[in-house]
Scaffold this motif. Structure first.
Motif, short mmCIF file in Angstrom:
data_model
loop_
_atom_site.label_atom_id
_atom_site.label_comp_id
_atom_site.label_asym_id
_atom_site.label_seq_id
_atom_site.Cartn_x
_atom_site.Cartn_y
_atom_site.Cartn_z
N VAL A 29 50.86 -16.87 -13.21
CA VAL A 29 51.64 -17.25 -12.03
C VAL A 29 52.95 -17.93 -12.43
N TYR A 69 60.34 -12.78 -3.69
CA TYR A 69 59.11 -12.55 -4.44
C TYR A 69 59.38 -11.58 -5.58
N THR A 81 56.15 -9.79 1.58
CA THR A 81 55.00 -10.60 1.21
C THR A 81 53.78 -9.70 0.99
N THR A 82 53.92 -8.74 0.12
CA THR A 82 52.85 -7.80 -0.20
C THR A 82 51.88 -8.45 -1.18
N ALA A 83 50.61 -8.11 -1.05
CA ALA A 83 49.60 -8.66 -1.96
C ALA A 83 50.01 -8.45 -3.41
N GLY A 84 49.89 -9.50 -4.20
CA GLY A 84 50.22 -9.45 -5.62
C GLY A 84 51.63 -9.90 -5.94
N LEU A 86 54.71 -12.41 -6.30
CA LEU A 86 54.75 -13.82 -6.67
C LEU A 86 56.02 -14.46 -6.14
N ALA A 112 51.36 -19.69 -6.21
CA ALA A 112 50.31 -18.67 -6.23
C ALA A 112 50.88 -17.34 -5.76
N ALA A 113 50.28 -16.27 -6.20
CA ALA A 113 50.67 -14.92 -5.76
C ALA A 113 50.18 -14.71 -4.33
N VAL A 114 50.85 -13.82 -3.61
CA VAL A 114 50.45 -13.46 -2.25
C VAL A 114 49.10 -12.76 -2.33
N THR A 115 48.17 -13.15 -1.46
CA THR A 115 46.84 -12.55 -1.50
C THR A 115 46.54 -11.69 -0.28
N ALA A 116 47.39 -11.74 0.73
CA ALA A 116 47.12 -10.92 1.92
C ALA A 116 48.30 -10.07 2.26
#
Length: 116
Positions: A29, A69, A81-84, A86, A112-116
């Motif tokens: 991260v 990101y 804000t796509t999953a994964g 940062l 933290a990376a985006v998770t959703a």
């Protein structure tokens, strides 16, 4: 203060792949911009703060202050804000659609990376 180690604006990591100077690098991260070229396994200093010009998704229009990101799969910046992706900082200036690069103010933090 006896436990101070360093400012942290440049952090040296081990290169996971051959890297060019100026290339964005995600390590877990942690995100930074390579300050020199390095071969796989060599020490690689990463600039983690300041304003840097980085590749961006050409079709995006950025406003100054927009969250930026890192899309590691495509090695470029995005406002998506796509999953994964940062969070690495914010747009330091507007960037037009189309344009290949944008100026990013690196946040110097380890988000933290985006998770959703």
């Amino acid at each position: 203060m006896k436990n101070f180690v360093q400012k942290g604006d440049t952090i040296t990591v081990t290169a996971d792949a051959d890297t060019e100077s100026g290339q964005g690098v995600k390590k877990g991260v942690l995100f930074g911009v390579a300050t020199k070229a390095a071969k796989t396994g060599e020490d690689l200093p990463l600039k983690t703060t300041g304003c840097v010009e980085l590749p961006k998704i050409s079709a995006q229009d950025w406003s100054a202050g927009a969250a930026v990101y890192w899309d590691d799969a495509n090695s470029e910046c995005t406002t998506a804000t796509t999953a994964g992706n940062l969070l690495i900082g914010c747009a330091a200036a507007s960037a037009a659609n189309p344009s290949d690069d944008g100026v990013v103010r690196l946040n110097g933090a380890v988000p933290a990376a985006v998770t959703a």
